[in-house]
Design a protein around this motif. Structure first.
Motif, PDB file in Angstrom:
ATOM      1  N   ASN A 172       0.835  -1.193   0.000  1.00  0.00           N
ATOM      2  CA  ASN A 172       0.000   0.000   0.000  1.00  0.00           C
ATOM      3  C   ASN A 172       0.874   1.249   0.000  1.00  0.00           C
ATOM      4  OD1 ASN A 172      -2.243  -1.657   0.127  1.00  0.00           O
ATOM      5  ND2 ASN A 172      -2.385  -1.548   2.349  1.00  0.00           N
TER       6      ASN A 172
ATOM      7  N   LEU B  62     -15.029  -6.858  -6.697  1.00  0.00           N
ATOM      8  CA  LEU B  62     -14.893  -6.348  -5.330  1.00  0.00           C
ATOM      9  C   LEU B  62     -16.187  -6.571  -4.561  1.00  0.00           C
ATOM     10  CD1 LEU B  62     -13.070  -2.960  -6.010  1.00  0.00           C
ATOM     11  CD2 LEU B  62     -12.061  -5.147  -5.401  1.00  0.00           C
TER      12      LEU B  62
ATOM     13  N   ASP C 255     -18.428  -5.914  -0.735  1.00  0.00           N
ATOM     14  CA  ASP C 255     -18.773  -4.753   0.088  1.00  0.00           C
ATOM     15  C   ASP C 255     -17.994  -4.682   1.385  1.00  0.00           C
ATOM     16  OD1 ASP C 255     -20.611  -4.082  -1.828  1.00  0.00           O
ATOM     17  OD2 ASP C 255     -22.277  -5.135  -0.849  1.00  0.00           O
ATOM     18  N   LYS C 256     -17.016  -5.566   1.573  1.00  0.00           N
ATOM     19  CA  LYS C 256     -16.271  -5.612   2.830  1.00  0.00           C
ATOM     20  C   LYS C 256     -14.777  -5.399   2.599  1.00  0.00           C
ATOM     21  CE  LYS C 256     -19.596  -8.759   4.988  1.00  0.00           C
ATOM     22  NZ  LYS C 256     -19.783 -10.077   5.652  1.00  0.00           N
ATOM     23  N   ASN C 257     -14.460  -4.591   1.562  1.00  0.00           N
ATOM     24  CA  ASN C 257     -13.073  -4.247   1.243  1.00  0.00           C
ATOM     25  C   ASN C 257     -12.262  -5.484   0.852  1.00  0.00           C
ATOM     26  OD1 ASN C 257     -11.173  -2.230   0.837  1.00  0.00           O
ATOM     27  ND2 ASN C 257     -10.228  -2.544   2.830  1.00  0.00           N
TER      28      ASN C 257
ATOM     29  N   ASP D 269     -12.236  -3.566   8.114  1.00  0.00           N
ATOM     30  CA  ASP D 269     -12.392  -4.914   7.583  1.00  0.00           C
ATOM     31  C   ASP D 269     -11.702  -5.931   8.494  1.00  0.00           C
ATOM     32  OD1 ASP D 269      -9.735  -4.505   7.156  1.00  0.00           O
ATOM     33  OD2 ASP D 269      -9.827  -4.572   4.968  1.00  0.00           O
TER      34      ASP D 269
ATOM     35  N   ASN E 133      -8.119  -2.824   8.317  1.00  0.00           N
ATOM     36  CA  ASN E 133      -7.937  -1.689   7.423  1.00  0.00           C
ATOM     37  C   ASN E 133      -9.247  -0.924   7.307  1.00  0.00           C
ATOM     38  OD1 ASN E 133      -5.265  -2.446   6.865  1.00  0.00           O
ATOM     39  ND2 ASN E 133      -5.908  -3.778   5.191  1.00  0.00           N
TER      40      ASN E 133
ATOM     41  N   TYR F  83     -12.069   1.415   5.447  1.00  0.00           N
ATOM     42  CA  TYR F  83     -12.586   1.595   4.099  1.00  0.00           C
ATOM     43  C   TYR F  83     -13.933   2.297   4.171  1.00  0.00           C
ATOM     44  CZ  TYR F  83     -15.808  -2.329   4.916  1.00  0.00           C
ATOM     45  OH  TYR F  83     -16.790  -3.146   5.413  1.00  0.00           O
TER      46      TYR F  83
ATOM     47  N   THR G 231     -17.736   2.414   3.133  1.00  0.00           N
ATOM     48  CA  THR G 231     -18.791   1.498   2.696  1.00  0.00           C
ATOM     49  C   THR G 231     -19.677   2.172   1.645  1.00  0.00           C
ATOM     50  OG1 THR G 231     -20.214   2.240   4.499  1.00  0.00           O
ATOM     51  CG2 THR G 231     -18.825   0.324   4.907  1.00  0.00           C
TER      52      THR G 231
ATOM     53  N   GLU H  43     -16.843   1.910  -7.047  1.00  0.00           N
ATOM     54  CA  GLU H  43     -15.518   1.494  -7.508  1.00  0.00           C
ATOM     55  C   GLU H  43     -15.647   0.993  -8.945  1.00  0.00           C
ATOM     56  OE1 GLU H  43     -13.158   0.079  -3.576  1.00  0.00           O
ATOM     57  OE2 GLU H  43     -14.774  -1.241  -4.223  1.00  0.00           O
TER      58      GLU H  43
ATOM     59  N   LYS I  25      -6.956   0.805  -6.634  1.00  0.00           N
ATOM     60  CA  LYS I  25      -6.803  -0.545  -6.100  1.00  0.00           C
ATOM     61  C   LYS I  25      -6.340  -1.475  -7.219  1.00  0.00           C
ATOM     62  CE  LYS I  25     -10.127  -0.351  -2.297  1.00  0.00           C
ATOM     63  NZ  LYS I  25     -11.335  -0.956  -1.690  1.00  0.00           N
TER      64      LYS I  25
ATOM     65  N   GLN J 238      -3.252  -0.988  -2.591  1.00  0.00           N
ATOM     66  CA  GLN J 238      -3.992   0.265  -2.724  1.00  0.00           C
ATOM     67  C   GLN J 238      -3.028   1.442  -2.697  1.00  0.00           C
ATOM     68  OE1 GLN J 238      -7.619   0.756  -0.325  1.00  0.00           O
ATOM     69  NE2 GLN J 238      -6.886   2.758   0.316  1.00  0.00           N
TER      70      GLN J 238
END
Length: 811
Positions: free
Chosen positions: A38, A88, A90-92, A202, A206, A208, A210, A214, A255, A279
């Motif tokens: 990252n 992707l 919804d929970k990163n 998450d 990390n 993120y 919601t 993306e 990402k 990321q």
């Protein structure tokens, strides 16, 4: 003006190009992104210092963001996966789909009413087309060629400490509500106001956002077009310092998902544990500003307050991290005080590399704010962030992709040599061969005897079965051909309608382009006129700057001259004060000497008169029968003369009455502060304030009830006597609602013992025993045992108070 020195890892001048800045600052972050790590890049500075220009760039010279996108796609371009292979959640997190699932997903997206034109055939917006035209073709060398890659971008802003998605289709401008007859607003059902997003954590700890949009992109042009669409929705405003001042912090997140190929090198490995999601966050911070310079009011003032508060929280987090690392403390870092620091909490905890670009405007008006920016930026260099451990390898043999490509090329070459089909036909032929292999096998056709009646029936039965299967296959093939023809006709009709729609759009675009060309020509003429005016203004500004420089030099010389005159004046005043003090001390000593001499002369005269009176009394009281002789020393010692001039200095005389010293402000309410350590002096003058609150220590309750304050302080003087000082002050109300004491006066009460020169009335006696010493020795204390003191305000004239001390005996 102060001159300060700050140290940084790299300093760029005003003429630096974007490529040089990118190579030093952003290129290492892109390399780490492709390696699965990252990264975070800030642009920090006061408003109008060039943060947005550094991040975005200008036409013909792209900034850091388009160069990062170009480097990413130049590196992974041949190895990108097809759309929707990576998906992707919804929970990163990220999931990998098979080729069939990705194909169905693409068909479902293409079936939308208005499909998007592929990025390769789409005409770029001329507003940003020059920004992404990067010619250096920078790329990462050591890219893992056995992986497939997918790029996703999102764009958010932090406005008034709320997070908004800039890629949402809902309008950001608020619509005024309609009012009915009851004077109440009527909700507009067609308008959906933008909703702020929520930060979550998450499973890997990390942070993120919601529900953030993306978008999967496949080229630099497509990614920058998404960025530009969100950039137009970003909140900006016109202030006194910047015509297009950013009123929010913008965060562009890139990402990169990557997963290894399977052992054959043909498809993506269907294991979620082997997917790596890295990321890169590019943050354009809003500039710090002072409201007294921007003259902000209303919403602008509220926005400036939230911007400064979030930047202050960022500074506080950095300072606490630095203190914890330098001194070994374990203070809690206040990440949650701001959405900006809360979003990037994991970066400061060690989940990536952090870089900061400090933009400084050399304007003199920004001097103080630029000092604060550089001081904070220099402090951030002392914070060390731990680096994460690299992920383990998947364990598959490297070079799988190229072996699979070589196999396909060799297979195609051999098919061409044999005259067979190329491309997808071998797969269909092999499928047909597999189908025929499933048919029942033919029996042995060899006839060993003319009477053999089993071989031919078995052969006939097998051939009939195969013929039946062939008929079924032909019927199914005919049905598929008919269905395919129907689908082809529908597709051709849809293509025709789409072509008509596209032609209409192209005609509209051509009209728009024609109008824009006309507007462009008009703007170019206007630009030429403005350039001529700017040239004239620059010449005028040069003349004014020269005049300003000359006036500043003259002002500096005059100020230096005034400073020299002021310093000479101060030295002369100090010299005169010293002379005055020396002369005053000299005359005070002379006056004290003359007063002492006069006192001594008067004491001698009084002593002579006293001796004469004693001798006269002795002559008068002597019997007449005796001879007028002088009494002997023994008789004088046996019968000492009784002194009638001075009364006995007894300390317990009933006529003595202690007198209390009245305060000068008796009509006011006082706090009489007498510390318990004070000792009674038993002197006549004692401080006394009527109707006062006497306390041993000052209290808030006592100060709130009074408006004056008196502190009695005792100390030991140089002559060994106790000196009493009275500190007087006013009780004032503070801004916070408390009380404070401001001292205005000091009075000193000092006790002194009078010292007089002793004289003997007769020759000394060798035998000092007995009461004869009282008549032989006298002093000023005995002779002046009564003092006169005028009572203030008395109508009776002088009053008498006893001030004498007991007479000291000669040893």
């Amino acid at each position: 003006m102060r001159r300060l020195k700050y140290s940084f890892k790299e300093v760029f001048g005003t003429q630096v190009v974007q490529k040089e800045l990118f190579d030093v600052v952003a290129k290492p972050l892109v390399e780490d992104l492709i390696r699965g790590k990252n990264g975070l890049l800030f642009t920090y500075g006061v408003t109008g210092s060039g943060k947005t220009h550094t991040m975005t760039g200008s036409p013909g010279d792209g900034g850091l963001l388009p160069r990062c996108l170009a480097m990413i796609f130049n590196s992974i371009g041949p190895f990108q996966a097809k759309r929707f292979v990576f998906k992707l959640d919804d929970k990163n997190g990220v999931d990998v789909q098979s080729e069939v699932e990705a194909l169905l997903e693409r068909q479902r997206r293409e079936a939308l009413p208005v499909p998007k034109t592929p990025a390769g055939k789409r005409q770029l917006d001329p507003e940003f087309a020059d920004m992404i035209n990067v010619q250096d073709h920078c790329r990462v060398e050591d890219v893992d060629e056995d992986n497939v890659y997918g790029v996703f971008v999102s764009y958010i802003e932090i406005y008034n400490n709320y997070i908004y998605d800039l890629l949402e289709e809902t309008p950001l401008e608020s619509i005024k509500p309609k009012w009915n007859s009851c004077n109440t607003p009527v909700r507009n059902g067609d308008f959906v106001p933008p909703q702020s997003k929520i930060l979550r954590e998450d499973q890997n700890h990390n942070m993120y956002v919601t529900g953030c949009t993306e978008v999967e992109v496949k080229s630099t042009e497509e990614a920058f077009e998404v960025f530009w669409r969100g950039q137009k929705k970003r909140r900006i405003a016109n202030t006194q310092l910047n015509r297009e001042s950013s009123r929010s912090h913008s965060v562009f997140i890139i990402k990169l998902a990557q997963a290894p190929l399977d052992a054959d090198g043909d498809n993506v490995l269907q294991e979620k544990e082997q997917i790596t999601l890295s990321q890169l966050s590019l943050v354009d911070l809003a500039g710090s500003e002072r409201t007294n310079r921007t003259k902000a009011e209303g919403n602008r003032l509220r926005e400036a307050g939230n911007i400064n508060q979030s930047l202050m929280t960022l500074r506080t987090c950095i300072e606490v991290l630095r203190e914890n690392q330098l001194y070994g403390t374990n203070k809690m870092v206040p990440y949650r005080d701001s959405k900006l620091t809360h979003l990037f909490k994991n970066y400061f905890d060690g989940e990536g590399k952090v870089r900061m670009i400090v933009c400084v405007n050399p304007k003199a008006e920004d001097y103080e704010e630029s000092l604060q920016v550089m001081r904070f930026a220099e402090m951030t260099q002392e914070v060390e962030v731990a680096r994460p451990v690299d992920r383990p390898l998947c364990g598959l043999t490297p070079g799988r992709r190229f072996r699979n490509q070589a196999f396909r090329e060799e297979l195609s070459r051999k098919l061409e040599m044999r005259g067979g089909p190329v491309g997808g036909e071998p797969e269909e032929q092999s499928a047909a061969e597999l189908f025929f292999q499933r048919l029942p096998p033919l029996p042995s056709c060899e006839l060993l005897d003319i009477n053999d009646d089993q071989t031919l029936p078995k052969l006939i039965e097998a051939l009939e079965q195969r013929h039946h299967m062939r008929q079924l296959l032909a019927e199914e093939f005919a049905k598929n051909v008919l269905a395919f023809k129907t689908m082809l006709q529908e597709f051709e009709s849809s293509v025709a309608s789409k072509e008509n729609y596209i032609q209409g759009k192209l005609a509209e675009k051509e009209k728009t382009i024609t109008g824009q060309k006309t507007e462009l020509e008009r703007q170019e003429k206007k630009i030429k006129t403005l350039e001529y005016k700017i040239e004239i203004l620059e010449r005028t500004a040069t003349i004014y700057e020269e005049d300003k420089r000359n006036l500043q030099q003259e002002l500096e010389s005059q100020s230096q001259k005034l400073q020299r005159q002021a310093s000479d004046k101060r030295r002369l005043e100090a010299r005169l004060q010293g002379m005055v003090a020396e002369t005053t001390s000299k005359w005070e000593k002379e006056c004290e000497r003359r007063v002492a001499a006069k006192q001594l002369e008067m004491q001698n005269k009084l002593w002579v008169k006293d001796e004469k009176l004693k001798q006269l009394k002795a002559i008068v009281t002597e019997p007449k029968a005796e001879r007028p002789e002088r009494p002997s020393r023994e008789r004088d010692r046996e019968k000492p003369l009784q002194r009638s001039v001075s009364p006995s200095p007894l300390p317990s005389a009933p006529a003595v009455r202690l007198r209390s010293r009245r305060s000068r402000s008796a009509g006011e309410r006082w706090v009489d502060h007498r510390p318990p350590t004070n000792i009674p002096t038993e002197t006549l003058l004692q401080p006394h304030v009527p109707k006062a609150i006497t306390v041993g220590a000052p209290s808030e309750r006592a100060l709130a009830r009074c408006d004056r304050y008196l502190l009695t302080h005792q100390e030991l003087a140089s002559d060994g006597e106790i000196r009493t000082k009275l500190f007087k002050g006013d009780v004032i109300q503070t801004r916070g609602g408390g009380q404070a004491v401001q001292f205005t006066d000091i009075e000193t009460l000092k006790q002194e013992s009078p010292t007089g020169r002793k004289r003997r009335s007769s020759p000394p006696d060798p035998d000092p025993a007995g009461d004869t010493a009282d008549s032989e020795w006298t002093d000023v204390e005995t002779r002046c045992s009564v003092a006169v003191e005028m009572r203030a305000g008395s109508a009776l004239g002088p009053g008498y108070e006893h001030h004498a001390q007991p007479k000291r005996r000669k040893p």
